[in-house]
Design an enzyme around this catalytic site. Structure first.
Site, PDB file in Angstrom:
ATOM      1  N   GLU A  24       0.847  -1.196   0.000  1.00 12.50           N
ATOM      2  CA  GLU A  24       0.000   0.000   0.000  1.00 12.50           C
ATOM      3  C   GLU A  24       0.879   1.243   0.000  1.00 12.50           C
ATOM      4  O   GLU A  24       2.104   1.139   0.157  1.00 12.50           O
ATOM      5  CB  GLU A  24      -0.932   0.004   1.220  1.00 12.50           C
ATOM      6  N   LYS A  33      -4.684  -1.343  14.864  1.00 14.03           N
ATOM      7  CA  LYS A  33      -4.359  -0.543  16.053  1.00 14.03           C
ATOM      8  C   LYS A  33      -5.489  -0.630  17.067  1.00 14.03           C
ATOM      9  O   LYS A  33      -6.658  -0.669  16.699  1.00 14.03           O
ATOM     10  CB  LYS A  33      -4.157   0.910  15.638  1.00 14.03           C
TER      11      LYS A  33
HETATM   12  N1  PSU Z   1      -3.281   1.844  10.338  1.00 11.69           N
HETATM   13  C1  PSU Z   1      -1.999   2.172  10.556  1.00 11.69           C
HETATM   14  N2  PSU Z   1      -1.338   2.933   9.638  1.00 11.69           N
HETATM   15  C2  PSU Z   1      -1.951   3.359   8.508  1.00 11.69           C
HETATM   16  C3  PSU Z   1      -3.306   2.979   8.277  1.00 11.69           C
HETATM   17  C4  PSU Z   1      -3.933   2.226   9.220  1.00 11.69           C
HETATM   18  O1  PSU Z   1      -1.441   1.804  11.554  1.00 11.69           O
HETATM   19  O2  PSU Z   1      -1.323   4.064   7.693  1.00 11.69           O
HETATM   20  C5  PSU Z   1      -3.993   3.388   7.003  1.00 11.69           C
HETATM   21  C6  PSU Z   1      -4.089   2.188   6.047  1.00 11.69           C
HETATM   22  O3  PSU Z   1      -3.829   2.643   4.730  1.00 11.69           O
HETATM   23  C7  PSU Z   1      -5.533   1.746   6.189  1.00 11.69           C
HETATM   24  C8  PSU Z   1      -6.224   3.077   6.412  1.00 11.69           C
HETATM   25  O4  PSU Z   1      -6.025   1.075   5.048  1.00 11.69           O
HETATM   26  O5  PSU Z   1      -5.332   3.781   7.259  1.00 11.69           O
HETATM   27  C9  PSU Z   1      -7.587   2.952   7.020  1.00 11.69           C
HETATM   28  O6  PSU Z   1      -8.217   4.186   6.977  1.00 11.69           O
HETATM   29  P1  PSU Z   1      -9.789   4.291   7.360  1.00 11.69           P
HETATM   30  O7  PSU Z   1      -9.839   4.016   8.819  1.00 11.69           O
HETATM   31  O8  PSU Z   1     -10.176   5.718   7.015  1.00 11.69           O
HETATM   32  O9  PSU Z   1     -10.482   3.261   6.544  1.00 11.69           O
END
Ligand code: PSU
Ligand code: MN
Length: 298
Positions: free
Chosen positions: A22, A156
């Site tokens: 990603e 997380k």
């Molecule tokens: N968790 C992390 N680091 C990140 C992300 C999540 O520890 O960079 C990023 C990833 O790209 C994940 C996104 O797919 O955040 C999820 O965002 P949202 O909660 O808006 O779906």
């Protein structure tokens, strides 16, 4: 619409192992400068050391990319626009200069390009309080709709991990724990919640992908952060509590929640979370390469 880099195309044509990566984690939305560039370099090196070809996903010059040139990587490191799967269409239609892909967009691009393994840091999930806010990451449904193995260090613990696991069960995504009985919570090895299944080898993971009853479904492989790099759970919990409260006080909602909380946790731990983040991302990349290699022989 999709542009696959020559090195990646050749590897796929020759049946060599490829690992998609990603780009949100390597942008300013995921990690602070200059650690983001170091993370990208180390993760790519880990994939290569494992005998696979790295393929970073992103949007560049309004096209979907799988594999980037050095110049494009630099632009992605500086990226500030987050692209989830639904945003891929908008980013292409509006010809966004640079968009960094989350897990949902990255597994979609991996699938379109014919890549079966994808490495990330942590996935998004069900947010705490989702019963009111409705905030459930699109990552979860994307895992259920693309036949790709996603390798992560869990999610997380600012998320509601129990509900995240329930959602994955409902969506029909097999969740496998890499040589570890618990769902990992990113900076720490155990969330206290068991994973449904433990695997010991990359061959087992490869066989699970090959044995799905639904063609569309992916597989989630959770790999705990290496013991030496784990954060102190108490310190980690305190930082998360502060960060979540700050997000609520500032009225942050939607796609901005995750970057806001990540940034705040980094500051609360005085950067202590950053080496842990790099270590787990690198470790995931290495395990992903093993799975990509194993898929060649099942
Ligand atoms: N968790 C992390 N680091 C990140 C992300 C999540 O520890 O960079 C990023 C990833 O790209 C994940 C996104 O797919 O955040 C999820 O965002 P949202 O909660 O808006 O779906
Ligand atoms: Mn969200």
């Amino acid at each position: 619409m999709i542009v696959v880099h020559d090195l990646v195309r050749t590897a796929l044509d020759e049946g060599r192992p490829v690992v998609a990566m990603e780009s949100t984690i390597y942008s300013t939305l995921g990690l602070p400068v200059p650690h983001n560039a170091e993370a990208l370099r180390r993760c790519k090196a880990a994939v290569e050391a494992g005998g696979a070809v790295p393929a970073v996903t992103a949007v560049v010059d309004g096209t979907w990319r799988v594999g980037l040139s050095q110049d494009e990587e630099q632009r992605v490191l500086e990226g500030t626009r987050k692209v989830a799967e639904r945003d891929l269409a908008v980013a292409a239609a509006q010809r966004w200069d640079v968009g960094v892909t989350t897990v949902s967009a990255s597994v979609a691009l991996a699938h379109h390009a014919g890549i079966e393994v994808f490495a990330t840091g942590g996935i998004g999930g069900v947010h705490r309080g989702a019963e009111l806010s409705g905030d459930v990451s699109a990552d979860l449904d994307a895992l259920a709709s693309h036949p790709v193995v996603t390798v992560c260090a869990g999610a997380k613990s600012f998320l509601d991990l129990a509900r995240t696991l329930e959602h994955l069960e409902t969506a029909g995504v097999p969740v496998l724990g890499w040589r570890h009985p618990d769902f990992p919570a990113f900076y720490v090895r155990s969330s206290g919640l068991p994973v449904p299944h433990v695997v010991e080898t990359a061959q087992e993971v490869a066989r699970v992908l090959r044995s799905r009853s639904r063609e569309s479904t992916g597989v989630l492989l959770t790999v705990p952060i290496p013991e030496a790099d784990e954060l102190d759970p108490a310190r980690h919990d305190a930082a998360l509590t502060t960060a979540l409260q700050a997000a609520q006080d500032a009225g942050i909602t939607g796609a901005a929640v995750t970057p806001f909380v990540l940034d705040r946790v980094g500051r609360e731990t005085e950067g202590g979370s950053v080496p842990a983040n790099l270590a787990l991302a690198e470790n995931n990349a290495s395990v992903a390469a093993q799975v990509a290699v194993a898929l060649r022989s099942v």
